[in-house]
Enzyme design. Structure first.
Site, mmCIF file in Angstrom:
data_model
loop_
_atom_site.group_PDB
_atom_site.id
_atom_site.type_symbol
_atom_site.label_atom_id
_atom_site.label_comp_id
_atom_site.label_asym_id
_atom_site.label_seq_id
_atom_site.Cartn_x
_atom_site.Cartn_y
_atom_site.Cartn_z
ATOM 1 C CG MET A 79 -2.044 -1.018 1.139
ATOM 2 S SD MET A 79 -3.523 -0.590 2.078
ATOM 3 C CE MET A 79 -2.860 -0.347 3.723
ATOM 4 N N GLY A 80 2.167 1.082 -0.291
ATOM 5 C CA GLY A 80 3.054 2.242 -0.318
ATOM 6 C C GLY A 80 3.470 2.673 1.068
ATOM 7 C CG HIS B 35 6.933 -2.176 2.562
ATOM 8 N ND1 HIS B 35 6.759 -1.139 3.449
ATOM 9 C CD2 HIS B 35 5.723 -2.806 2.487
ATOM 10 C CE1 HIS B 35 5.512 -1.124 3.879
ATOM 11 N NE2 HIS B 35 4.866 -2.127 3.321
ATOM 12 C CD GLN C 192 -2.336 -9.030 4.574
ATOM 13 O OE1 GLN C 192 -3.072 -8.113 4.902
ATOM 14 N NE2 GLN C 192 -1.109 -8.820 4.115
#
Length: 291
Positions: A27-28, A34, A155
């Site tokens: 999602m940036g 990341h 998730q």
């Protein structure tokens, strides 16, 4: 590295690739965690020369009505610079109108026994939103593999199960949680913390390590039981409240399905995981530790 904002351009560029890409959805508002996923993707892609693709999209479907969709940081220019530095080949950064040109009536709804517990109990519809956007991105990118962080433990399990049950030809990789020097799990939402809150936030992993040690000691002694686990969980919740946190849960579950372990599981070598979610000030943090 190329940045594309349209599905047509994405498909055109991937059609010329030597192999199906390795994919990292985000999602940036990227951080070192990341970038670690991109490095892992680069390793997976190397043998076939496949491109590494990252997506940047703040997905409205996974935000609740009182959550931070409107204020979630959009930092595309900075994110692109970071991705280029670690070997990303292509960034797919669609607008909401591009990815959802009409209301998304068709959705991927995970089984309630996994999607409605823990995070799902406190964020209704969250995993439907995540599963729907990831499935759609998988269809658009067509990856051979995708990399997700283990910090979002539930998730990761839901997405692995989705890929398996839907028969998608994608290998899902889970990357270990990247932590700051003091142990705090890296998260985009850490940026919401004040200096005082950031210093306090390390208590979350300290608590999980304490749970791990207590469970390990009782298991080694042959005295681990449902009642003992319940006491450990209750003490952990109270410890957070005493430090002015607002905990949603601190639990010990089976790694394989996140269900409550049976007495036989506790007595034997069933792999366990401790998971927690708690609010510190206005910021909600999650973390987990395999036991």
């Amino acid at each position: 590295m190329h940045i594309t904002h349209t599905i047509a351009d994405l498909r055109e560029r991937l059609a010329a690739a030597p192999a199906r890409p390795v994919f990292v959805p985000t999602m940036g508002n990227l951080h070192a965690g990341h970038l670690d996923l991109i490095r892992r993707a680069r390793e997976i892609a190397a043998p076939t020369g496949a491109p590494v693709v990252a997506s940047i999209f703040v997905n409205r479907l996974q935000f609740g009505p009182n959550e931070d969709f409107d204020t979630y940081p959009r930092t595309l220019a900075r994110d692109a610079e970071l991705l280029a530095e670690v070997g990303c080949d292509l960034v797919f950064a669609p607008s909401e109108a591009e990815l959802y040109p009409e209301p998304q009536g068709y959705k991927v709804v995970p089984p309630t026994e996994l999607a409605d517990i823990l995070e799902g109990a406190f964020r209704p519809g969250f995993f439907t939103g995540v599963s729907t956007v990831v499935h759609k991105l998988f269809n658009l990118v067509g990856p051979q593999a995708a990399v997700f962080g283990k910090k979002d433990y539930q998730q990761l399990m839901i997405l692995r199960n989705m890929v398996r049950q839907m028969g998608l030809p994608i290998e899902v990789h889970g990357a270990d949680t990247l932590r700051a020097e003091d142990g705090l799990a890296l998260s985009s939402r850490n940026g919401y913390l004040s200096a005082e809150e950031r210093a306090e936030a390390v208590q979350l992993i300290t608590l999980l390590r304490c749970v791990r040690d207590q469970v390990g000691a009782l298991r080694a002694a042959g005295t681990l039981s449902h009642a003992a686990v319940a006491q450990i969980e209750a003490r952990a919740m109270e410890a957070l409240r005493a430090r002015q946190w607002q905990p949603d849960y601190v639990v010990v579950r089976r790694q394989r399905d996140l269900l409550v372990p049976t007495e036989a599981d506790l007595a034997q070598a069933e792999p366990l995981v401790s998971l927690t979610a708690a609010r510190l000030g206005k910021t909600r943090l999650i973390d987990n530790l395999e036991l």
